[in-house]
Design a protein around this motif. Structure first.
Motif, PDB file in Angstrom:
ATOM      1  N   ARG A  85       0.887  -1.226   0.058  1.00 49.10           N
ATOM      2  CA  ARG A  85      -0.017   0.162  -0.077  1.00 49.10           C
ATOM      3  C   ARG A  85       0.817   1.300  -0.003  1.00 49.10           C
ATOM      4  O   ARG A  85       0.717   2.322  -0.683  1.00 49.10           O
ATOM      5  CB  ARG A  85      -0.956  -0.051   1.040  1.00 49.10           C
ATOM      6  N   ALA A  86       1.767   1.330   0.641  1.00 51.58           N
ATOM      7  CA  ALA A  86       2.702   2.540   0.925  1.00 51.58           C
ATOM      8  C   ALA A  86       3.654   2.637  -0.500  1.00 51.58           C
ATOM      9  O   ALA A  86       3.503   3.805  -0.807  1.00 51.58           O
ATOM     10  CB  ALA A  86       3.683   2.328   1.976  1.00 51.58           C
ATOM     11  N   SER A  87       3.915   1.452  -1.179  1.00 55.11           N
ATOM     12  CA  SER A  87       4.335   1.725  -2.275  1.00 55.11           C
ATOM     13  C   SER A  87       3.609   2.477  -3.375  1.00 55.11           C
ATOM     14  O   SER A  87       3.877   3.283  -4.326  1.00 55.11           O
ATOM     15  CB  SER A  87       4.986   0.258  -2.685  1.00 55.11           C
ATOM     16  N   ARG A  88       2.334   1.977  -3.519  1.00 55.10           N
ATOM     17  CA  ARG A  88       1.139   2.438  -4.350  1.00 55.10           C
ATOM     18  C   ARG A  88       1.169   3.865  -4.066  1.00 55.10           C
ATOM     19  O   ARG A  88       1.026   4.723  -4.810  1.00 55.10           O
ATOM     20  CB  ARG A  88       0.080   1.579  -4.260  1.00 55.10           C
ATOM     21  N   GLN A  89       1.106   4.424  -2.757  1.00 56.44           N
ATOM     22  CA  GLN A  89       0.822   5.785  -2.507  1.00 56.44           C
ATOM     23  C   GLN A  89       1.929   6.751  -2.847  1.00 56.44           C
ATOM     24  O   GLN A  89       1.889   7.384  -3.295  1.00 56.44           O
ATOM     25  CB  GLN A  89       0.412   5.804  -0.895  1.00 56.44           C
ATOM     26  N   ARG A  90       3.203   6.077  -2.935  1.00 54.77           N
ATOM     27  CA  ARG A  90       4.516   6.647  -3.100  1.00 54.77           C
ATOM     28  C   ARG A  90       4.510   6.791  -4.620  1.00 54.77           C
ATOM     29  O   ARG A  90       4.839   7.932  -5.210  1.00 54.77           O
ATOM     30  CB  ARG A  90       5.437   5.915  -2.742  1.00 54.77           C
ATOM     31  N   GLY A  98       4.687  14.813 -11.156  1.00 55.31           N
ATOM     32  CA  GLY A  98       5.672  14.738 -12.265  1.00 55.31           C
ATOM     33  C   GLY A  98       6.858  14.349 -11.867  1.00 55.31           C
ATOM     34  O   GLY A  98       7.952  14.692 -12.782  1.00 55.31           O
ATOM     35  N   ILE A  99       7.141  13.272 -10.828  1.00 57.25           N
ATOM     36  CA  ILE A  99       8.367  13.053 -10.587  1.00 57.25           C
ATOM     37  C   ILE A  99       8.452  11.337 -10.786  1.00 57.25           C
ATOM     38  O   ILE A  99       7.545  10.622 -10.825  1.00 57.25           O
ATOM     39  CB  ILE A  99       8.685  12.889  -9.055  1.00 57.25           C
ATOM     40  N   GLU A 100       9.621  11.154 -11.688  1.00 56.64           N
ATOM     41  CA  GLU A 100       9.912   9.610 -11.750  1.00 56.64           C
ATOM     42  C   GLU A 100      10.635   8.715 -10.804  1.00 56.64           C
ATOM     43  O   GLU A 100      11.733   9.432 -10.426  1.00 56.64           O
ATOM     44  CB  GLU A 100      10.734   9.539 -13.026  1.00 56.64           C
ATOM     45  N   LEU A 101      10.083   7.797 -10.213  1.00 57.23           N
ATOM     46  CA  LEU A 101      10.844   7.184  -9.246  1.00 57.23           C
ATOM     47  C   LEU A 101      11.644   6.143  -9.978  1.00 57.23           C
ATOM     48  O   LEU A 101      11.322   5.622 -10.891  1.00 57.23           O
ATOM     49  CB  LEU A 101       9.609   6.308  -8.569  1.00 57.23           C
ATOM     50  N   PRO A 102      12.649   5.825  -8.988  1.00 61.10           N
ATOM     51  CA  PRO A 102      13.895   4.815  -9.748  1.00 61.10           C
ATOM     52  C   PRO A 102      13.147   3.481  -9.576  1.00 61.10           C
ATOM     53  O   PRO A 102      12.157   3.126  -8.934  1.00 61.10           O
ATOM     54  CB  PRO A 102      14.901   4.896  -8.852  1.00 61.10           C
TER      55      PRO A 102
END
Length: 102
Positions: A85-90, A98-102
């Motif tokens: 859930r935390a990963s999906r929220q991030r 508009g940020i790309e996560l690694p």
């Protein structure tokens, strides 16, 4: 009034939740532990087993994994679900910004 007295009056007493969780909450945790065993889509299995929409199911699940009783009942499952859930929220927050996560 104990259970025997309650049954004698024709009024069954409500079942005591085991470990602080209701039977429905226990069923939801059991389903999340092994939903992949059900043939077909998860949403279809949710509708058949719980008679609720998948949206409502996930609302119930999210409330459930925040409970300490659920963490006590199945710590590995609850921690995994919280982490997902935390990963999906991030990911959603980053997408909004508009940020790309690694």
């Amino acid at each position: 009034m104990d259970a025997a007295e309650s049954m004698a009056e024709g009024q069954p007493s409500p079942p005591e939740p085991a470990g602080g969780l209701t039977s429905r909450e226990q069923e939801v945790l059991a389903f999340e532990r092994q939903w992949w065993k059900y043939a077909g889509a998860k949403e279809q299995a949710i509708r058949e087993l719980f008679a609720m929409s998948s949206t409502r199911y996930y609302q119930v699940l999210n409330q459930l994994i925040d409970k300490e009783e659920a963490l006590s009942a199945d710590p590995m499952l609850v921690k995994r679900l919280r982490k997902m859930r935390a990963s999906r929220q991030r990911t959603r927050a980053a997408r909004k910004l508009g940020i790309e996560l690694p």
